[in-house]
Design a protein around this motif. Structure first.
Motif, PDB file in Angstrom:
ATOM      1  N   GLN A   1       0.844  -1.182   0.000  1.00  0.00           N
ATOM      2  CA  GLN A   1       0.000   0.000   0.000  1.00  0.00           C
ATOM      3  C   GLN A   1       0.889   1.244   0.000  1.00  0.00           C
ATOM      4  N   LEU A   2       0.355   2.343  -0.508  1.00  0.00           N
ATOM      5  CA  LEU A   2       1.168   3.543  -0.660  1.00  0.00           C
ATOM      6  C   LEU A   2       1.744   4.001   0.677  1.00  0.00           C
ATOM      7  N   LEU A   3       0.917   4.005   1.704  1.00  0.00           N
ATOM      8  CA  LEU A   3       1.357   4.402   3.047  1.00  0.00           C
ATOM      9  C   LEU A   3       1.420   3.136   3.886  1.00  0.00           C
TER      10      LEU A   3
ATOM     11  N   LEU B   1       1.014  11.937   8.475  1.00  0.00           N
ATOM     12  CA  LEU B   1       0.817  11.181   7.239  1.00  0.00           C
ATOM     13  C   LEU B   1       0.532   9.719   7.545  1.00  0.00           C
ATOM     14  N   ALA B   2       1.289   9.148   8.462  1.00  0.00           N
ATOM     15  CA  ALA B   2       1.092   7.742   8.808  1.00  0.00           C
ATOM     16  C   ALA B   2      -0.306   7.489   9.357  1.00  0.00           C
ATOM     17  N   ALA B   3      -0.871   8.489  10.028  1.00  0.00           N
ATOM     18  CA  ALA B   3      -2.203   8.322  10.620  1.00  0.00           C
ATOM     19  C   ALA B   3      -3.296   8.232   9.565  1.00  0.00           C
TER      20      ALA B   3
ATOM     21  N   LYS C   1      -4.296   3.330   5.334  1.00  0.00           N
ATOM     22  CA  LYS C   1      -5.378   2.361   5.436  1.00  0.00           C
ATOM     23  C   LYS C   1      -5.026   1.310   6.485  1.00  0.00           C
ATOM     24  N   PRO C   2      -6.003   0.841   7.239  1.00  0.00           N
ATOM     25  CA  PRO C   2      -5.707  -0.203   8.231  1.00  0.00           C
ATOM     26  C   PRO C   2      -5.302  -1.497   7.545  1.00  0.00           C
TER      27      PRO C   2
ATOM     28  N   TRP D   1       3.077  -3.622   6.671  1.00  0.00           N
ATOM     29  CA  TRP D   1       2.239  -2.769   7.499  1.00  0.00           C
ATOM     30  C   TRP D   1       3.058  -2.407   8.731  1.00  0.00           C
ATOM     31  N   PRO D   2       2.676  -1.366   9.465  1.00  0.00           N
ATOM     32  CA  PRO D   2       3.505  -0.909  10.583  1.00  0.00           C
ATOM     33  C   PRO D   2       3.845  -2.038  11.553  1.00  0.00           C
ATOM     34  N   GLY D   3       5.134  -2.302  11.703  1.00  0.00           N
ATOM     35  CA  GLY D   3       5.598  -3.304  12.655  1.00  0.00           C
ATOM     36  C   GLY D   3       5.818  -4.684  12.083  1.00  0.00           C
ATOM     37  N   ALA D   4       5.441  -4.946  10.842  1.00  0.00           N
ATOM     38  CA  ALA D   4       5.597  -6.292  10.276  1.00  0.00           C
ATOM     39  C   ALA D   4       5.590  -6.224   8.759  1.00  0.00           C
TER      40      ALA D   4
END
Length: 649
Positions: free
Chosen positions: A555-557, A569-571, A574-575, A626-629
């Motif tokens: 995903q882009l972010l 921006l990170a907030a 997408k989940p 995704w954040p953290g993995a």
């Protein structure tokens, strides 16, 4: 009476609105509805109470939200990252090119007191017109952290310590001399074409090896053959351009999700869909948000089935095929794409994800290619380049690709690694890269920040940030985009090219180029290869096994290193979720109220489940990172098979 409102209100985590400034021009709402297709803001109320508002349950988390700040004529919309940072007349502006994807977006970079304060979309009608994505606009502070490298490091007694430049160069030279030609060169997507050309020339002329590969990601021999035969050595106008996308009657997307992987291609396609009724077809496991906004016809495709679906397509010379780099991990896909283009006359273009990849290919940063698309196996091509470089000869054997180099290090056949701008999480198996860096007898790392690779290196050279040096990025069209020096300091950081030139001098074989201008002039003088193309390579057999097949893209972010330091921006990202079709979820005994566990040979991870209607059965979609993995921690790429388990409710 003047209207007064509490200020500001958050349209999203990144975009803030001061309502009393708003003149109700509707530029922001029209952009969101007509250009990006994200109608999450609108004019609400009536009369004197009318104002810009958002939907209660849908924050304005658009990938293009920063554009509404730029087009707002009165400053009613501001960004959390730049709000009250500076006055416009205090800023010094410099044109540049975005480094986050291969779109080649032109930017206006504004700085004050030797620090970049904001980035705006540049006016480039042939490329990004006057828009850009939020990642390109806001993600530029990652190099300001405490992990920024400022001094060379040398390993001593098992630990890295600060060293002088002379000491670090001597240590690197000693290690590289001991390894001889048994060296592998791995480069990442941050390199300009000038720096990539420097690595290509350094590998062949100084180290005497063709062991070089820019593909710090899942890669295959089939992809290397496809790039050599269909992409390298082309010039702007020979292939597809943004304008050609607009003029096409039909565009077929293969292993490419434009909104996530090349946002400005998405905007150009959406413009053509709205204005010219462009027909978009995508081979994908489900209809994404981007596909829906393009009105795309989705051919439901499980990873690995692309070749079969492509064989049944009927295109013509007014059609365009865009294939993404993810096809490298799907055996037969790139071969089928090339066959389809050749059979129907459709135009074909390869769209990499990173800004430096197209230039690295042209610079010869592949084991079987020399600069300009010249095949290493062709004697005339080697003689051509050797004459330009003033060398008697160049290595004739094709070198090891990224997979071959990692394997050679594991078994002890490769003694040293020279690496630049790579992250283990970008590869197919992250642990394999970490292990290779530890197992190699000697590792030299050129990096802007302390990374997992540089922490394992024997010598580390600090490299200038993109804003501190000049160069050129080639975008997916083959169009050069100028990178200009934004921040000039009395003692500038060294570029990759300058460090390579210093190492070459110390090794007794001068590189002959030290500046981007010299490198680009030499590469331009070489020109593109006009002889026979390299022969495409056969696809490897598809992976076998039981269980759902993995579909994935980034995903882009996605919490990557380039977004570090930009919390707002990170907030807006997408989940992270896992997607299953209703039938696949039911077969596994899962409902949308649960988390699904994905079981692999290297561990298990869980994500919230989202049951997706009309998704291909027998497929599980998860984000690549995704954040953290990331999937690389579990050795997963698209097309692999996994097992599913129930998670927490």
């Amino acid at each position: 009476m003047k209207r007064t409102f509490p200020k500001p209100i958050s349209i999203s985590a990144q975009i803030l609105l001061d309502r009393e400034r708003c003149v109700l021009c509707a530029r922001c709402t029209r952009f969101s509805e007509q250009i990006s297709g994200d109608p999450f803001i609108a004019l609400v109320e009536r009369g004197a109470l009318q104002q810009v508002g958002k939907y209660a349950d849908d924050p304005y988390n658009s990938y293009f939200s920063g554009n509404v700040v730029q087009i707002c004529p009165v400053g009613a919309l501001t960004s959390a990252s730049y709000r009250f940072q500076s006055r416009p007349f205090d800023l010094v502006s410099t044109d540049s090119t975005c480094e986050h994807c291969a779109g080649g977006c032109q930017l206006r970079v504004d700085h004050r007191h030797f620090q970049v304060k904001r980035r705006l979309a540049g006016d480039a009608p042939e490329v990004n017109e006057e828009w850009n994505c939020d990642k390109g606009r806001f993600a530029f502070v990652s190099g300001r952290g405490e992990d920024r490298l400022k001094h060379p490091l040398v390993r001593e007694d098992g630990a890295l310590r600060v060293a002088s430049w002379a000491e670090a160069i001597d240590a690197a030279v000693a290690g590289l001399q001991a390894a001889g030609p048994s060296v592998g060169v791995l480069t990442g997507g941050r390199l300009t074409i000038e720096d990539a050309y420097g690595y290509s020339k350094f590998a062949r002329l100084v180290l005497g090896t063709n062991n070089i590969d820019f593909r710090s990601r899942p890669a295959s021999a089939e992809e290397a053959g496809f790039l050599a035969a269909e992409v390298a050595g082309r010039t702007l106008g020979e292939g597809v351009t943004y304008s050609a996308l607009e003029a096409a009657k039909r565009v077929v997307l293969v292993s490419l999700e434009p909104e996530e992987e090349s946002p400005l291609i998405f905007l150009r396609l959406r413009k053509a869909v709205r204005k010219r009724k462009l027909a978009v077809t995508t081979l994908a496991p489900f209809a994404t948000n981007g596909s829906t906004k393009l009105g795309a016809t989705v051919i439901p495709t499980a990873p690995g089935d692309e070749a079969a679906h492509l064989a049944g397509l009927d295109l013509d010379g007014d059609s365009v095929i865009l294939v993404g780099e993810r096809a490298a991990s799907l055996p037969g896909t790139l071969t089928a794409v090339a066959d389809l283009a050749g059979r129907t006359g459709a135009k074909l273009s390869w769209v990499p994800r990173r800004a430096g990849d197209r230039g690295a290919l042209e610079a010869g940063a592949l084991p079987g290619l020399l600069p300009g698309g010249r095949p290493v196996a062709d004697r005339a091509a080697r003689v051509d380049v050797a004459a330009a470089w003033g060398a008697d000869s160049l290595p004739a054997h094709s070198g090891l690709d990224v997979n071959g180099m990692l394997e050679a290090v594991e078994v002890g056949d490769l003694k040293a690694l020279l690496v630049a701008g790579i992250e283990p999480d970008d590869f197919a198996v992250a642990e394999r890269v970490r292990s290779a860096c530890e197992a190699a007898g000697f590792v030299v790392s050129l990096e802007t920040r302390l990374s997992e690779v540089s922490q394992r290196a024997d010598v580390v050279f600090p490299i200038a940030l993109l804003e501190e040096h000049a160069g050129t990025f080639w975008n997916w069209e083959h169009r050069p985009g100028r990178v200009n020096t934004v921040i000039s300091t009395p003692n500038p950081s060294m570029t990759d090219l300058r460090v390579l030139a210093a190492l070459a001098d110390a090794l007794g074989q001068p590189l002959g180029i030290r500046t981007p201008r010299q490198a680009l002039a030499e590469l331009t003088e070489l020109g593109v290869w006009e002889g026979p193309r390299a022969t495409p390579k056969a696809a490897a057999p598809a992976p076998t096994g039981e269980g759902p097949v993995v579909a994935t893209w980034r995903q882009l972010l996605d919490g990557g290193a380039g977004m570090d330091g930009e919390e707002a921006l990170a907030a807006t990202a997408k989940p992270a979720v896992a997607r299953l079709s209703p039938a696949t979820a039911a077969a596994a005994g899962l409902t949308e109220a649960t988390e699904v566990s994905i079981v692999t040979g290297k561990g298990t991870f869980s994500l919230p489940l989202e049951v997706t209607a009309e998704m291909v059965d027998g497929t599980v979609w998860v984000p690549t990172r995704w954040p953290g993995a990331c999937l690389a921690d579990f050795g997963l790429v698209a097309g692999d098979r996994v097992q599913l388990g129930g998670g927490l409710r």
